[in-house]
Motif scaffolding. Structure first.
Motif, PDB file in Angstrom:
ATOM      1  N   ASP A  36     -43.060  64.920 -28.985  1.00  0.00           N
ATOM      2  CA  ASP A  36     -42.696  64.203 -27.756  1.00  0.00           C
ATOM      3  C   ASP A  36     -43.782  63.203 -27.376  1.00  0.00           C
ATOM      4  O   ASP A  36     -43.502  62.051 -27.059  1.00  0.00           O
ATOM      5  N   VAL A  37     -45.030  63.672 -27.388  1.00  0.00           N
ATOM      6  CA  VAL A  37     -46.161  62.831 -26.976  1.00  0.00           C
ATOM      7  C   VAL A  37     -47.271  62.953 -28.010  1.00  0.00           C
ATOM      8  O   VAL A  37     -47.610  64.064 -28.435  1.00  0.00           O
ATOM      9  N   THR A  49     -55.417  65.864 -21.061  1.00  0.00           N
ATOM     10  CA  THR A  49     -54.046  65.368 -21.030  1.00  0.00           C
ATOM     11  C   THR A  49     -53.138  66.261 -21.881  1.00  0.00           C
ATOM     12  O   THR A  49     -52.044  66.650 -21.448  1.00  0.00           O
ATOM     13  N   ALA A  50     -53.584  66.580 -23.083  1.00  0.00           N
ATOM     14  CA  ALA A  50     -52.780  67.403 -23.982  1.00  0.00           C
ATOM     15  C   ALA A  50     -52.526  68.783 -23.387  1.00  0.00           C
ATOM     16  O   ALA A  50     -51.395  69.298 -23.423  1.00  0.00           O
ATOM     17  N   LEU A  51     -53.569  69.404 -22.833  1.00  0.00           N
ATOM     18  CA  LEU A  51     -53.398  70.725 -22.233  1.00  0.00           C
ATOM     19  C   LEU A  51     -52.462  70.649 -21.029  1.00  0.00           C
ATOM     20  O   LEU A  51     -51.578  71.504 -20.858  1.00  0.00           O
ATOM     21  N   GLY A  52     -52.633  69.626 -20.196  1.00  0.00           N
ATOM     22  CA  GLY A  52     -51.765  69.467 -19.040  1.00  0.00           C
ATOM     23  C   GLY A  52     -50.313  69.283 -19.435  1.00  0.00           C
ATOM     24  O   GLY A  52     -49.402  69.824 -18.791  1.00  0.00           O
ATOM     25  N   LEU A  53     -50.061  68.540 -20.494  1.00  0.00           N
ATOM     26  CA  LEU A  53     -48.690  68.352 -20.982  1.00  0.00           C
ATOM     27  C   LEU A  53     -48.120  69.653 -21.526  1.00  0.00           C
ATOM     28  O   LEU A  53     -46.975  70.023 -21.242  1.00  0.00           O
ATOM     29  N   ALA A  54     -48.902  70.362 -22.329  1.00  0.00           N
ATOM     30  CA  ALA A  54     -48.422  71.610 -22.916  1.00  0.00           C
ATOM     31  C   ALA A  54     -48.120  72.644 -21.837  1.00  0.00           C
ATOM     32  O   ALA A  54     -47.143  73.409 -21.954  1.00  0.00           O
ATOM     33  N   ARG A 236     -42.215  59.871 -28.803  1.00  0.00           N
ATOM     34  CA  ARG A 236     -41.506  59.151 -27.738  1.00  0.00           C
ATOM     35  C   ARG A 236     -42.494  58.397 -26.858  1.00  0.00           C
ATOM     36  O   ARG A 236     -42.218  57.299 -26.398  1.00  0.00           O
ATOM     37  N   GLU A 237     -43.654  59.011 -26.608  1.00  0.00           N
ATOM     38  CA  GLU A 237     -44.685  58.383 -25.789  1.00  0.00           C
ATOM     39  C   GLU A 237     -46.046  58.673 -26.403  1.00  0.00           C
ATOM     40  O   GLU A 237     -46.218  59.680 -27.103  1.00  0.00           O
ATOM     41  N   ILE A 238     -47.008  57.791 -26.118  1.00  0.00           N
ATOM     42  CA  ILE A 238     -48.361  58.035 -26.593  1.00  0.00           C
ATOM     43  C   ILE A 238     -49.337  57.850 -25.432  1.00  0.00           C
ATOM     44  O   ILE A 238     -49.055  57.125 -24.472  1.00  0.00           O
ATOM     45  N   VAL A 239     -50.465  58.530 -25.531  1.00  0.00           N
ATOM     46  CA  VAL A 239     -51.550  58.391 -24.559  1.00  0.00           C
ATOM     47  C   VAL A 239     -52.805  58.032 -25.340  1.00  0.00           C
ATOM     48  O   VAL A 239     -53.210  58.779 -26.241  1.00  0.00           O
ATOM     49  N   GLY A 381     -56.531  63.448 -16.958  1.00  0.00           N
ATOM     50  CA  GLY A 381     -55.599  64.133 -17.837  1.00  0.00           C
ATOM     51  C   GLY A 381     -54.461  64.777 -17.074  1.00  0.00           C
ATOM     52  O   GLY A 381     -53.287  64.715 -17.487  1.00  0.00           O
ATOM     53  N   GLU A 382     -54.779  65.404 -15.943  1.00  0.00           N
ATOM     54  CA  GLU A 382     -53.743  66.028 -15.119  1.00  0.00           C
ATOM     55  C   GLU A 382     -52.782  64.980 -14.547  1.00  0.00           C
ATOM     56  O   GLU A 382     -51.561  65.191 -14.513  1.00  0.00           O
ATOM     57  N   LEU A 383     -53.315  63.848 -14.093  1.00  0.00           N
ATOM     58  CA  LEU A 383     -52.461  62.819 -13.510  1.00  0.00           C
ATOM     59  C   LEU A 383     -51.516  62.219 -14.543  1.00  0.00           C
ATOM     60  O   LEU A 383     -50.324  62.012 -14.266  1.00  0.00           O
ATOM     61  N   ILE A 384     -52.023  61.946 -15.744  1.00  0.00           N
ATOM     62  CA  ILE A 384     -51.156  61.361 -16.770  1.00  0.00           C
ATOM     63  C   ILE A 384     -50.146  62.393 -17.270  1.00  0.00           C
ATOM     64  O   ILE A 384     -48.967  62.074 -17.492  1.00  0.00           O
ATOM     65  N   ALA A 385     -50.568  63.637 -17.427  1.00  0.00           N
ATOM     66  CA  ALA A 385     -49.627  64.685 -17.835  1.00  0.00           C
ATOM     67  C   ALA A 385     -48.512  64.842 -16.808  1.00  0.00           C
ATOM     68  O   ALA A 385     -47.327  64.955 -17.159  1.00  0.00           O
ATOM     69  N   ALA A 386     -48.867  64.840 -15.527  1.00  0.00           N
ATOM     70  CA  ALA A 386     -47.862  64.973 -14.474  1.00  0.00           C
ATOM     71  C   ALA A 386     -46.945  63.756 -14.431  1.00  0.00           C
ATOM     72  O   ALA A 386     -45.739  63.876 -14.169  1.00  0.00           O
TER      73      ALA A 386
END
Length: 436
Positions: A36-37, A49-54, A236-239, A381-386
């Motif tokens: 997905d990302v 960011t990765a942890l926040g997304l997971a 689908r998306e990249i950071v 990381g939290e802001l971009i994951a959210a």
């Protein structure tokens, strides 16, 4: 069976590498994979960011050109506190009191999140040592009182003024004239923390590939393609979270980030001599525009950092230079030897604030922490994951601080170096007036 890396991407020789927690190297990407990302960059911005997304049930692949925490995230002073590289008063001037308070609240929340993660995940080799202190190198007790009141009233950050007499009981230096003590700040082992967050991300489902540089990006189609030497990631998306090591990967971000070198060293164990200079365990930095930071380590060493240059090569006799800086503050430690000295590159935006946002459909950036990244990378990381997982738009609080061109690698570097020298001149002038 643990993967054994045969690449030249081992961690640089530093105090942190010599005291690294048990860990296992990760293999490079060897084939195409879909997710997905895709997060590019295994420093704390990318890992957070990765942890926040997971944690939000998003499928993530993270690729790192070297090793997790190999860059600035594993080489810094290890100071954790709310705030940013840009001064609090300038942030209030830029954003107004209400929005400035909001961004500081996010930063303060990140400090609390780091504490929770260390405790809940039981991260190895990451003891937390409480207390942060900002020391003044010129006599101005009224300034300390004003700063203390400002931080409390505007930013809701608790601090305490220490007058010169009290300070010199614990920092035995004629250079310091007072301090602000900030109990919410702390220090830790940043490389071990990065390794712990990487492990937590993997446990949550993130696939991490080391020794896997992104060499080409196709960002035009709905499904992005990130080419690496031995495979591609389709997402689908990249950071993009590359900081000072982005080089020319993505021109827009490269042009908005100046790689700036900064320097750190640790002394040999000092034994009883340590208390001749430092008698508190706090993270300490001075308030100069071009200042130093330091802390006493649990094994009796002093970690000392400071100085920045636009030259990104390690200077000759780095250890001697850092020792000379230390002795200019604590001359009673004459004869002490530097056991480790190293440099790292930080990504420096021209406005000194985090660069957070989406600059193309499905293409996000989370970088530009400018030497104040321990809490801010977790926040970013939290802001971009959210934003990706929940359509949370709080990252827009930082939209005033966008992707401003730095002037290019040559012009920008010259301008940055001239600015730093100017700051040093102002610092010396202010100190001279104080002693005059």
């Amino acid at each position: 069976m643990p993967f054994k890396s045969e690449s030249p991407s081992a961690y640089i020789d530093s105090y942190y590498a010599r005291t690294i927690a048990p860990h296992t190297a990760r293999p490079p990407l060897r084939s195409d994979t879909e997710t997905d990302v895709c997060v590019i960059g295994g420093g704390l911005a990318g890992l957070s960011t990765a942890l926040g997304l997971a944690e939000r049930d998003v499928k993530v692949v993270l690729i790192e050109a070297r090793r997790v925490g190999w860059g600035a995230s594993g080489r810094n002073g290890g100071f954790v506190s709310a705030g940013f590289s840009l001064s609090p008063r300038q942030i209030v001037k830029d954003l107004g009191r209400e929005q400035a308070r909001e961004v500081y609240d996010l930063s303060r929340d990140a400090v609390a999140l780091i504490r929770r993660r260390i405790k809940d995940l039981e991260l190895p080799g990451v003891p937390v040592v409480d207390g942060r202190m900002k020391v003044l190198r010129y006599h101005d007790p009224e300034q300390l009182a004003r700063d203390c009141d400002f931080m409390a009233e505007v930013l809701a950050i608790e601090s305490e003024v220490w007058p010169r007499e009290r300070l010199r009981e614990v920092l035995l230096s004629e250079r310091y004239h007072g301090a602000l003590y900030i109990p919410s700040g702390f220090h830790f082992h940043p490389l071990n923390y990065a390794l712990g967050i990487a492990q937590a991300a993997e446990t949550a489902g993130v696939k991490i590939y080391e020794d896997t540089p992104a060499v080409w990006l196709n960002l035009e189609s709905p499904q992005k393609r990130i080419e690496t030497p031995s495979g591609a990631v389709l997402a689908r998306e990249i950071v993009i979270a590359c900081g000072g090591y982005i080089a020319g990967l993505q021109p827009l971000l490269s042009g908005a980030t100046l790689p700036v070198a900064t320097y750190v060293m640790t002394t040999e164990p000092l034994g009883a001599r340590l208390k001749e200079a430092i008698r508190v365990p706090y993270a300490i930095s001075d308030t100069r525009l071009a200042g130093n930071y330091f802390r006493a380590l649990s094994d009796g060493r002093i970690l000392w950092g400071g100085d920045i240059t636009a030259r990104t090569r390690e200077p000759g006799q780095l250890a001697k230079k850092m020792i000379d800086d230390l002795l200019s503050v604590f001359p009673q430690l004459a004869g002490v030897r530097a056991e480790d000295a190293w440099m790292g590159l930080m990504g420096y935006p021209i406005h000194k604030m985090p660069q957070l946002g989406r600059h193309a459909p499905g293409v996000w950036h989370c970088m530009g922490y400018g030497g104040h990244g321990m809490a801010a990378t977790t926040m970013g990381g939290e802001l971009i994951a959210a934003a990706i997982a929940e359509r949370d738009d709080r990252y827009r609080l930082f939209s005033r601080y966008g992707l401003q061109w730095t002037g290019g690698r040559v012009i920008g570097a010259v301008a940055a170096q001239m600015t730093y020298w100017y700051y040093q001149w102002l610092d010396r002038l202010q100190e001279a007036r104080s002693h005059g």
